[in-house]
Structures are given as C-alpha cells and as structure tokens.
Design a protein around this motif. Structure first.
Motif, PDB file in Angstrom:
ATOM      1  N   ASP A  16       0.881  -1.131  -0.079  1.00  0.00           N
ATOM      2  CA  ASP A  16      -0.023   0.112  -0.031  1.00  0.00           C
ATOM      3  C   ASP A  16       0.804   1.352  -0.085  1.00  0.00           C
ATOM      4  O   ASP A  16       0.424   2.342  -0.826  1.00  0.00           O
ATOM      5  CB  ASP A  16      -0.939   0.141   1.204  1.00  0.00           C
ATOM      6  N   ARG A  17       2.015   1.249   0.768  1.00  0.00           N
ATOM      7  CA  ARG A  17       2.661   2.370   0.703  1.00  0.00           C
ATOM      8  C   ARG A  17       3.685   2.581  -0.409  1.00  0.00           C
ATOM      9  O   ARG A  17       3.852   3.689  -0.822  1.00  0.00           O
ATOM     10  CB  ARG A  17       3.505   2.339   2.059  1.00  0.00           C
ATOM     11  N   TYR A  18       4.118   1.598  -0.746  1.00  0.00           N
ATOM     12  CA  TYR A  18       5.009   1.600  -1.904  1.00  0.00           C
ATOM     13  C   TYR A  18       4.535   0.699  -3.145  1.00  0.00           C
ATOM     14  O   TYR A  18       4.990  -0.291  -3.205  1.00  0.00           O
ATOM     15  CB  TYR A  18       6.397   1.309  -1.591  1.00  0.00           C
ATOM     16  N   PRO A  19       3.618   1.229  -3.866  1.00  0.00           N
ATOM     17  CA  PRO A  19       2.982   0.262  -5.019  1.00  0.00           C
ATOM     18  C   PRO A  19       4.033  -0.048  -6.058  1.00  0.00           C
ATOM     19  O   PRO A  19       4.705   0.770  -6.242  1.00  0.00           O
ATOM     20  CB  PRO A  19       1.819   1.368  -5.788  1.00  0.00           C
ATOM     21  N   GLU A  20       3.854  -1.240  -6.613  1.00  0.00           N
ATOM     22  CA  GLU A  20       4.958  -1.582  -7.214  1.00  0.00           C
ATOM     23  C   GLU A  20       4.131  -2.538  -8.504  1.00  0.00           C
ATOM     24  O   GLU A  20       3.077  -3.338  -8.286  1.00  0.00           O
ATOM     25  CB  GLU A  20       5.964  -2.544  -6.707  1.00  0.00           C
ATOM     26  N   ALA A  21       4.794  -2.419  -9.637  1.00  0.00           N
ATOM     27  CA  ALA A  21       4.163  -3.301 -10.847  1.00  0.00           C
ATOM     28  C   ALA A  21       5.216  -3.132 -12.028  1.00  0.00           C
ATOM     29  O   ALA A  21       5.565  -1.948 -12.395  1.00  0.00           O
ATOM     30  CB  ALA A  21       2.890  -3.034 -11.132  1.00  0.00           C
ATOM     31  N   ALA A  22       5.300  -4.140 -12.811  1.00  0.00           N
ATOM     32  CA  ALA A  22       6.093  -4.176 -13.917  1.00  0.00           C
ATOM     33  C   ALA A  22       7.422  -3.501 -14.216  1.00  0.00           C
ATOM     34  O   ALA A  22       8.000  -2.708 -14.860  1.00  0.00           O
ATOM     35  CB  ALA A  22       5.230  -3.494 -15.143  1.00  0.00           C
ATOM     36  N   GLY A  23       8.198  -3.807 -12.802  1.00  0.00           N
ATOM     37  CA  GLY A  23       9.579  -2.992 -12.758  1.00  0.00           C
ATOM     38  C   GLY A  23       9.469  -1.681 -12.206  1.00  0.00           C
ATOM     39  O   GLY A  23      10.338  -0.988 -11.878  1.00  0.00           O
ATOM     40  N   LEU A  24       8.290  -1.234 -11.898  1.00  0.00           N
ATOM     41  CA  LEU A  24       8.003  -0.058 -11.355  1.00  0.00           C
ATOM     42  C   LEU A  24       7.901   0.115  -9.724  1.00  0.00           C
ATOM     43  O   LEU A  24       7.016  -0.729  -9.326  1.00  0.00           O
ATOM     44  CB  LEU A  24       6.953   0.917 -11.921  1.00  0.00           C
ATOM     45  N   ARG A  25       8.461   0.881  -9.082  1.00  0.00           N
ATOM     46  CA  ARG A  25       8.394   1.017  -8.004  1.00  0.00           C
ATOM     47  C   ARG A  25       7.994   2.606  -7.345  1.00  0.00           C
ATOM     48  O   ARG A  25       8.711   3.515  -7.693  1.00  0.00           O
ATOM     49  CB  ARG A  25       9.559   0.710  -6.813  1.00  0.00           C
ATOM     50  N   MET A  26       7.001   2.936  -6.311  1.00  0.00           N
ATOM     51  CA  MET A  26       6.564   4.421  -6.286  1.00  0.00           C
ATOM     52  C   MET A  26       6.657   4.537  -4.813  1.00  0.00           C
ATOM     53  O   MET A  26       6.155   3.606  -3.931  1.00  0.00           O
ATOM     54  CB  MET A  26       5.338   4.496  -6.899  1.00  0.00           C
ATOM     55  N   ASP A  27       6.936   5.735  -4.345  1.00  0.00           N
ATOM     56  CA  ASP A  27       6.850   6.222  -2.914  1.00  0.00           C
ATOM     57  C   ASP A  27       5.800   7.484  -3.025  1.00  0.00           C
ATOM     58  O   ASP A  27       6.449   8.693  -3.259  1.00  0.00           O
ATOM     59  CB  ASP A  27       8.517   6.466  -2.371  1.00  0.00           C
ATOM     60  N   ALA A  76       9.701   7.878  -7.976  1.00  0.00           N
ATOM     61  CA  ALA A  76       9.617   6.662  -8.768  1.00  0.00           C
ATOM     62  C   ALA A  76      10.830   6.110  -9.526  1.00  0.00           C
ATOM     63  O   ALA A  76      11.760   6.834  -9.669  1.00  0.00           O
ATOM     64  CB  ALA A  76       8.468   7.102  -9.718  1.00  0.00           C
ATOM     65  N   TRP A  77      10.846   4.743  -9.382  1.00  0.00           N
ATOM     66  CA  TRP A  77      11.942   4.043 -10.024  1.00  0.00           C
ATOM     67  C   TRP A  77      11.437   3.168 -11.093  1.00  0.00           C
ATOM     68  O   TRP A  77      10.368   2.484 -10.841  1.00  0.00           O
ATOM     69  CB  TRP A  77      12.838   3.432  -8.992  1.00  0.00           C
ATOM     70  N   ARG A  78      12.297   2.884 -12.076  1.00  0.00           N
ATOM     71  CA  ARG A  78      11.855   1.743 -12.979  1.00  0.00           C
ATOM     72  C   ARG A  78      13.221   1.037 -12.876  1.00  0.00           C
ATOM     73  O   ARG A  78      14.360   1.314 -13.375  1.00  0.00           O
ATOM     74  CB  ARG A  78      11.517   2.183 -14.347  1.00  0.00           C
ATOM     75  N   ASP A  79      13.160  -0.458 -12.640  1.00  0.00           N
ATOM     76  CA  ASP A  79      14.191  -1.177 -12.520  1.00  0.00           C
ATOM     77  C   ASP A  79      15.410  -0.630 -11.725  1.00  0.00           C
ATOM     78  O   ASP A  79      16.496  -0.608 -12.253  1.00  0.00           O
ATOM     79  CB  ASP A  79      14.709  -1.678 -13.959  1.00  0.00           C
ATOM     80  N   GLY A  80      14.980   0.197 -10.792  1.00  0.00           N
ATOM     81  CA  GLY A  80      16.321   0.479  -9.826  1.00  0.00           C
ATOM     82  C   GLY A  80      16.590   1.950 -10.476  1.00  0.00           C
ATOM     83  O   GLY A  80      17.218   2.637  -9.619  1.00  0.00           O
ATOM     84  N   LEU A 120      -2.118   4.161 -12.549  1.00  0.00           N
ATOM     85  CA  LEU A 120      -2.042   3.020 -13.569  1.00  0.00           C
ATOM     86  C   LEU A 120      -1.249   1.775 -12.697  1.00  0.00           C
ATOM     87  O   LEU A 120      -1.491   0.687 -12.870  1.00  0.00           O
ATOM     88  CB  LEU A 120      -1.023   3.427 -14.626  1.00  0.00           C
ATOM     89  N   VAL A 121      -0.217   2.249 -12.100  1.00  0.00           N
ATOM     90  CA  VAL A 121       0.459   1.147 -11.279  1.00  0.00           C
ATOM     91  C   VAL A 121      -0.461   0.613 -10.200  1.00  0.00           C
ATOM     92  O   VAL A 121      -0.567  -0.638 -10.067  1.00  0.00           O
ATOM     93  CB  VAL A 121       1.606   1.743 -10.337  1.00  0.00           C
ATOM     94  N   ARG A 122      -1.337   1.074  -9.455  1.00  0.00           N
ATOM     95  CA  ARG A 122      -2.263   0.732  -8.394  1.00  0.00           C
ATOM     96  C   ARG A 122      -3.312  -0.200  -9.307  1.00  0.00           C
ATOM     97  O   ARG A 122      -3.754  -0.889  -8.373  1.00  0.00           O
ATOM     98  CB  ARG A 122      -2.757   1.752  -7.571  1.00  0.00           C
ATOM     99  N   ASN A 123      -3.416  -0.006 -10.556  1.00  0.00           N
ATOM    100  CA  ASN A 123      -4.586  -0.823 -11.072  1.00  0.00           C
ATOM    101  C   ASN A 123      -3.662  -1.501 -12.584  1.00  0.00           C
ATOM    102  O   ASN A 123      -4.521  -1.775 -13.322  1.00  0.00           O
ATOM    103  CB  ASN A 123      -5.479   0.050 -11.700  1.00  0.00           C
ATOM    104  N   ALA A 124      -2.488  -1.803 -12.109  1.00  0.00           N
ATOM    105  CA  ALA A 124      -1.879  -2.802 -13.057  1.00  0.00           C
ATOM    106  C   ALA A 124      -2.807  -4.013 -13.844  1.00  0.00           C
ATOM    107  O   ALA A 124      -3.158  -4.387 -13.017  1.00  0.00           O
ATOM    108  CB  ALA A 124      -0.567  -3.050 -12.485  1.00  0.00           C
ATOM    109  N   GLY A 125      -2.641  -4.165 -14.973  1.00  0.00           N
ATOM    110  CA  GLY A 125      -3.440  -4.889 -15.541  1.00  0.00           C
ATOM    111  C   GLY A 125      -4.943  -4.828 -15.698  1.00  0.00           C
ATOM    112  O   GLY A 125      -5.701  -5.413 -16.357  1.00  0.00           O
TER     113      GLY A 125
END
Length: 246
Positions: A147-158, A164-168, A184-189
């Motif tokens: 919840d705090r750090y949503p992640e999807a498809a190599g993306l990580r968000m604070d 935001a980061w993609r693949d680090g 979009l990340v919180r609703n990935a797919g």
C-alpha cells in the motif's frame, strides 16, 4: 480565505476579461502583462496558483515556469497557449507546468482546471498531509508495504516522497505525471477508461475531444519505455489505457 491567482497575459482584452471572471468566481487576482512582472510578483508573495500565457514579450511563459521550478517553487501552473501541436504542449510540461488550456478557451474550463490543480495541491500540502497521516494512524490499520510503495512491471513508487523508480533507476516526474503513473500502477493489468482517469487525476472530464490525457501518457512513455521493448503503458483503442504486467 479567497485563493490567490497570479495571471500573466499580454493581450489586454483577454487579461481584463479573465481577471474579471476569476474575481467574480471568488479568486483574488493579480494580473500582469509580461513575464518579467510575473516573476517579480511571484517573488513578492507566493500565490496559490499561476496562470501564464505562453507567448509573451521579453520573458515568455515557458521561461517564467522554468525559472520558478529551478528555484524550487512548486506552485501549480496553468499555461494558456495558442499553440496546438503536441510538441508545443510537451514543451510546456517539460518546463514544469501542471496543465494547459488551448486558446480560444471556455472560461468554465479554466475554472475547472484551476479547481483540480488546487485540490491536488491541498492533498499534497505538507501540513495537511501530516495531519491526515496522524488521523489515518489513529483510525485505520497499519498500511502494508504494497500500500505504501505500490509496485508493478518493474516500477516502484513512494507516494509520500513523490519518487518513482523503474528497474532501480529513478525517474523524474512532474506532479501530474506522478499521479497518473501511480493510478496506473495501483491498477496494473486493469483497463482504465478516459473518464475514470480524468476524474481521478484532474477531477473533471474534459470530454472526448481533449488531448490532455494523451499528451501526459506520451510524456510518461518517453521517460519510462526502453529501446526495443513493448510500451509499458498500452492504449486500448476507444476505451483508455492499461499498465501491462507481462
């Protein structure tokens, strides 16, 4: 307290008409005719929102925007532009603007976009966020790491740090870009339709003729996509967008 607007527009008729309309809408308006005076007024006292014409003599709206962002000023900025090409709109976003309206415009659209910008500013105001965080801790169970750090498809968000980061690799995003990517990340797919995205990000559906969302998606793609790889944000024609997860 009435919200304060700094309006910079070199066309006298447009400036006076918009100043009057904003005043009648309840805003306290400072109206100037060029970019030099806009910067001076912004430095004298920080307004709640800026409305900047792109094409002004001397220092134009893009230069004003760049200067303020370089100084660390995060005041929301709405650009007024007669330029309709996507590249011109992207130039405004790249300068640090939060949104834009194309001339000739309906004053009700300006009002709607200003309300949306101010709502987003309120949600991210440090004092309000601290108060909200305190309330959340008292009223809700502890957040999970996802919840705090949503992640999807190599993306990580604070979301709290707005990073935001993609693949680090950290990706620099504007306020609107970050909020759109987080959605979009919180609703990935899941395919999100245009109306849902407009409502969640701008608080107003600008209708099927608006290019606003497409411009922001395009700008995210420029920052996120990797050479030779499929687009991370995919278009579902006639519906909306989805963040792919495969």
């Amino acid at each position: 307290m009435p919200r304060t607007v700094l309006l910079a527009e070199d066309d006298r008729a447009i400036r006076h008409a918009l100043e009057r309309a904003l005043t009648l809408e309840g805003y306290r308006v400072t109206a100037v005719a060029d970019g030099v005076e806009a910067l001076a007024q912004a430095h004298r006292g920080r307004p709640d929102v800026l409305v900047l014409d792109v094409m002004m003599p001397g220092i134009d709206g893009l230069q004003v925007c760049r200067e303020l962002r370089a100084e660390g000023d995060t005041t929301p900025i709405l650009m007024l532009t007669a330029l309709v090409e996507t590249a011109d709109r992207i130039a405004g976003l790249d300068a640090g603007a939060d949104d834009y309206v194309v001339k000739p415009f309906d004053v009700e659209e300006v009002f709607a976009r200003l309300r949306a910008l101010l709502r987003r500013t309120d949600r991210t105001d440090p004092a309000e966020r601290a108060e909200s965080d305190t309330d959340d801790r008292a009223a809700a169970p502890e957040e999970t790491p996802d919840d705090r750090y949503p992640e999807a498809a190599g993306l990580r968000m604070d979301p709290r740090a707005r990073r935001a980061w993609r693949d680090g690799r950290e990706v620099e995003l504007t306020r609107t870009e970050f909020e759109l990517l987080e959605l979009l990340v919180r609703n990935a797919g899941t395919v999100l339709d245009h109306s849902t995205i407009y409502d969640r990000i701008w608080g107003y559906d600008f209708g099927p003729g608006s290019k606003n969302l497409a411009v922001y998606v395009g700008y995210l793609r420029r920052k996120l996509d990797q050479p030779g790889a499929p687009q991370l944000i995919q278009t579902v024609r006639g519906v909306g967008y989805v963040l792919r997860t495969d």
